[in-house]
Design an enzyme around this catalytic site. Structure first.
Site, short mmCIF file in Angstrom:
data_model
loop_
_atom_site.label_atom_id
_atom_site.label_comp_id
_atom_site.label_asym_id
_atom_site.label_seq_id
_atom_site.Cartn_x
_atom_site.Cartn_y
_atom_site.Cartn_z
N HIS A 105 -0.28 -9.36 2.42
CA HIS A 105 -0.05 -10.27 3.54
C HIS A 105 1.31 -10.96 3.48
CE1 HIS A 105 -3.90 -10.03 5.64
NE2 HIS A 105 -4.39 -9.75 4.44
N SER A 148 -5.64 -13.54 1.38
CA SER A 148 -5.90 -12.98 2.70
C SER A 148 -6.88 -13.79 3.54
CB SER A 148 -6.40 -11.55 2.56
OG SER A 148 -7.51 -11.48 1.70
N LYS A 189 -0.14 -3.48 7.47
CA LYS A 189 -0.27 -4.77 8.17
C LYS A 189 1.03 -5.05 8.94
CE LYS A 189 -3.62 -6.26 4.72
NZ LYS A 189 -4.85 -5.92 5.43
C1 LIG Z 1 -4.64 -8.73 -0.28
C2 LIG Z 1 -4.92 -7.36 0.22
N1 LIG Z 1 -4.67 -6.31 -0.57
C3 LIG Z 1 -4.89 -5.06 -0.17
C4 LIG Z 1 -5.39 -4.79 1.09
C5 LIG Z 1 -5.63 -3.38 1.51
O1 LIG Z 1 -4.57 -2.90 2.27
P1 LIG Z 1 -4.76 -1.63 3.18
O2 LIG Z 1 -5.35 -2.09 4.47
O3 LIG Z 1 -3.38 -1.07 3.31
O4 LIG Z 1 -5.67 -0.71 2.45
C6 LIG Z 1 -5.66 -5.83 1.95
C7 LIG Z 1 -6.20 -5.55 3.31
O5 LIG Z 1 -7.14 -6.15 3.76
C8 LIG Z 1 -5.42 -7.15 1.51
O6 LIG Z 1 -5.66 -8.19 2.32
#
Ligand SMILES: Cc1ncc(COP(=O)(O)O)c(C=O)c1O
Length: 392
Positions: A208, A180, A239
């Site tokens: 992502h 990310s 997202k």
């Molecule tokens: C790699 C990754 N996993 C999980 C999440 C968490 O997702 P959510 O925003 O749906 O809680 C994010 C969000 O920043 C992320 O970048």
């Protein structure tokens, strides 16, 4: 009220170091341009990859669900909070992901937390990339399983960890699909090969990559033609999908187990009808409007090249997540502030989200941006970067 002086001290220290940040409220809907402090700026910080946060078809689905089912569910899924639409959506999601079953959690964060904390015991070991997302790290913290951290995308380091962990009942390799903060893609084919060689399980967090990579945005597993060879795919609906939620796409056994043991699933109220209806409509959009993903990638290539031509370091990114590497935390925020002056909203990301000294302004273009907007943003980056001495 007294008692929080020790917290205030730390906040004051952050203020001295120039790393304290206020939350920045948007005064408009999410989009390629947003209004902040009364000013219209180009948005380069959202995860709204496909512009689905206000897709008319999804908004309509949400409105109809509100009208028909009300705004809340009034219970956790396992007691009285499962609507037929929750089940129908999970079935659709599993079909989309080419898996036997899917289970939706409240967010991507709680999905990682819930899965890792519930399926691993002290007989097991989790083998995790050192740059995995905070929700994976927190999920691991909640288990009694053994832990091994391998060097970022380093297959020798992963193999070493696998060799050292032969005595455990289950070995689970876990990785972000797309990282990310750097925008690089995990070497999933190599990871899967190693997993098969050492009889380990693989879990991929495609937060992502959902809606970004693979056919119609099915994610990294599909992107690498690894359907059926990755045990657990986690995705987010928050997202590119544009709404809210997280999910696990896997087997019926894992789904049934998580319904009984996944604590965020068990102990937190289910998604409101409007959320589920909009998520459901998003899958139709992914299937029927593939041009959105094409536009996202076209914009990504244009913007990345523009930044590189200006002389910025964009690290190892291969996806729409494009960091503009700065280094120093305070300078990172200065670049972000200067960009805002120039009409561009691109947030600085510093420690603890990334390692100290690895500050960057992280940009994400979307399918909604026009080439004119992106060129405008590149011009602003050029002026701000020169003013701060980041580029020549
Ligand atoms: C790699 C990754 N996993 C999980 C999440 C968490 O997702 P959510 O925003 O749906 O809680 C994010 C969000 O920043 C992320 O970048």
């Amino acid at each position: 009220m007294k008692g929080f002086e020790y917290l205030q001290e730390q906040l004051d220290e952050m203020k001295d170091q120039g790393t304290f940040r206020e939350l920045i409220p948007l005064e408009s809907a999410q989009g390629s341009k947003v209004t902040i402090k009364g000013k219209e700026v180009i948005q380069l910080s959202s995860n709204n990859y496909l512009g689905l946060t206000s897709h008319p078809r999804m908004v309509k689905a949400a409105e109809e669900a509100n009208e028909k089912y009300g705004v809340g569910t009034g219970s956790v899924r396992t007691i009285a909070g499962t609507l037929q639409m929750h089940e129908d959506f999970e079935e659709k999601l599993a079909k989309f992901k080419h898996t036997e079953a899917a289970l939706v959690f409240q967010s991507g964060f709680t999905t990682n937390q819930g899965v890792l904390s519930s399926i691993l015991g002290k007989e097991d070991v989790v083998i995790s990339d050192e740059l995995n997302h905070a929700s994976i790290i927190d999920g691991i913290r909640l288990t009694k399983a053994g832990r091994k951290i391998y060097k970022h995308v380093d297959m020798e380091s992963l193999e070493e960890a696998l060799k050292e962990s032969g005595d455990f009942r289950t070995r689970l390799i876990v990785t972000d699909g797309v990282f990310s903060m750097d925008g690089n893609i995990a070497p999933l084919p190599e990871i899967v090969e190693l997993a098969e060689k050492y009889d380990a399980l693989v879990m991929v967090d495609d937060a992502h990559a959902s809606g970004v990579l693979g056919d119609n945005g099915r994610g990294t597993v599909n992107h690498f033609n690894l359907d059926g060879r990755v045990h657990i795919q986690v995705g987010t609906l928050s997202k590119a999908i544009g709404v809210l939620g997280g999910y696990v796409a896997s087997t019926q056994t894992l789904k049934d187990y998580l319904i009984h043991k996944g604590r965020p699933f068990l102990f937190s109220t289910s998604h409101p009808p409007a959320v589920t209806a909009a998520n459901d409509a998003a899958i139709d959009v992914l299937l029927e409007e593939p041009e959105l993903i094409e536009k996202l990638w076209d914009n990504t290539k244009f913007f990345k090249k523009g930044l590189e031509d200006l002389g910025f370091d964009t690290g190892i990114s291969e996806t729409p997540v494009t960091p503009v590497m700065v280094g120093d935390d305070a300078l990172t925020h200065k670049l972000s502030d200067q960009l805002f002056e120039e009409g561009v909203f691109a947030q600085g990301i510093v420690f603890p989200t990334v390692q100290r000294g690895m500050g960057r302004v992280r940009t994400i273009v979307t399918a909604e941006h026009s080439k004119e907007e992106l060129q405008e943003a590149l011009d602003a980056f050029g002026r701000a970067g020169k003013k701060l001495g980041i580029i020549k």
